[in-house]
Enzyme design. Sequence first.
Site, PDB file in Angstrom:
ATOM      1  N   ASP A  47     -11.535 -14.817  18.690  1.00  0.00           N
ATOM      2  CA  ASP A  47     -12.441 -15.647  17.656  1.00  0.00           C
ATOM      3  C   ASP A  47     -11.698 -15.187  16.836  1.00  0.00           C
ATOM      4  O   ASP A  47     -11.412 -14.017  16.169  1.00  0.00           O
ATOM      5  CB  ASP A  47     -14.260 -15.449  18.010  1.00  0.00           C
ATOM      6  CG  ASP A  47     -14.744 -16.135  16.904  1.00  0.00           C
ATOM      7  OD1 ASP A  47     -14.242 -16.971  16.183  1.00  0.00           O
ATOM      8  OD2 ASP A  47     -15.633 -15.328  16.184  1.00  0.00           O
ATOM      9  N   ASP A  96     -13.031 -15.966  12.753  1.00  0.00           N
ATOM     10  CA  ASP A  96     -14.038 -15.827  11.673  1.00  0.00           C
ATOM     11  C   ASP A  96     -14.863 -14.713  12.059  1.00  0.00           C
ATOM     12  O   ASP A  96     -15.922 -14.443  12.979  1.00  0.00           O
ATOM     13  CB  ASP A  96     -15.289 -16.879  10.968  1.00  0.00           C
ATOM     14  CG  ASP A  96     -15.077 -16.813   9.695  1.00  0.00           C
ATOM     15  OD1 ASP A  96     -14.918 -15.868   8.824  1.00  0.00           O
ATOM     16  OD2 ASP A  96     -15.668 -17.766   7.963  1.00  0.00           O
TER      17      ASP A  96
END
Lengths: 253, 253
Positions: B11, B13
């Site tokens: 992922d 952010d």
Amino acid sequence: MSRVFRHWLLDLDGVVYVGDAPLPGAPEAVETLRRRGCRVRFLTNDPLPTRAAAAARLERYGIPAEAKDMVTSGWATARTLRGRGLERVAVIGSDGLREEIAAAGLALVSDDSAEALVVGCDDGIGYADLRLGVRLLHRGAAFVATNADAVFPTPEGPAPATGAIVAALRYASGREAEVIGKPSPAMFEAALEGAPREAAVMVGDTPATDIAGARRAGIAAVLVAADGASPGLPPELRPDRVVRGLAELLADG
Amino acid sequence: MSRVFRHWLLDLDGVVYVGDAPLPGAPEAVETLRRRGCRVRFLTNDPLPTRAAAAARLERYGIPAEAKDMVTSGWATARTLRGRGLERVAVIGSDGLREEIAAAGLALVSDDSAEALVVGCDDGIGYADLRLGVRLLHRGAAFVATNADAVFPTPEGPAPATGAIVAALRYASGREAEVIGKPSPAMFEAALEGAPREAAVMVGDTPATDIAGARRAGIAAVLVAADGASPGLPPELRPDRVVRGLAELLADG
């Protein structure tokens, strides 16, 4: 029915007019009611116009009307907020809604000092409005909606109404809005002006707002349906009577 | 863990960067994984940038990346629609999302010929977009969302994300959207590129999207949490391991 009921609450769109024209017999029916001494108030969940603008529209259709005869969801919202002693309000909606809020003596703001966020509908609403709204809701501002209608009819088909804007803000904030328009009691309290409930009747074409609201307010309810037939509705949405239009309602005196 | 897993899905952010800076140790961790022969793919539900723009951002943070390394929800959506043989698509979203749709060979339209409505997020979205969307949904266009995130963080607080726009359209149309971004399988299929599931691991900081998606895709899941502790999560959101950051994950080889 004008022998029984002295206080008539009439939904506008679908009962008095449709699109840009009065419904057949509607102007005459309003005239008859008034001649018989009944008081007529017009209710609309449309949060865009001021009461004065809504009255002017009726005048164009040959129905004499003043601002005091009109119960718009925007005006009812302003009245409710003022009644709670709120002072600073942020508005996502039309200029008409903003005018009603200001006319009620509330200060229009668009910063973190807002005590309440009022949501209506307008074709000028954009992402910046949603962003401001989410920020205010996360900061704890009261969340008030003029109405929860999902769509309104247009010649090009259904268009998103206030409820859609409210749904976006609810999803992004996790907060639930208080809805002031029909079927909420606040709208009917504003329309009844203290009139005895047993002498009042609501006439509308939308069971979920008009009939449900009348039921909750404890007043009689008449459904206007094109075919004059009552669809299979749950008890809380069932009207006392179904008619094809206002004219039919007065034929029996 | 790089001895066990050869395919790493990261992922962006909250795992690789936050705000406008890389997280401490993240560039080094990506370099270590690649040196050890692992394949790294970066996943983001942010539907705004193209894959090329998302890669350029990583380069700025000192992490070499190409478009092919990036799995954005916009690109995964374009890939999914093309895979179904759709040809004409209306987009409510950013220029980056439009570019990805067009790059997949789909025709961008904004009229009733659209077979699908794709919804992302952008600060240019306004009432006219919602109106077009509701019309297309009432006409039967497929309803596809890049993701269902409620908000995204900004220095001024949470701002409404794609899920809020989808919520408005759902309320006004009565239609449910198909969501392509995490935690949907489509996003993970695009990221896995056919890699064996037992050799793949997802690292994310959001249980509802990153961990739930990994569980559904049948791959291992690592949660990044600032305090390194696993909160009380239901079984479908429970990670195999909790770490403070990427660096901690590679310390054991």
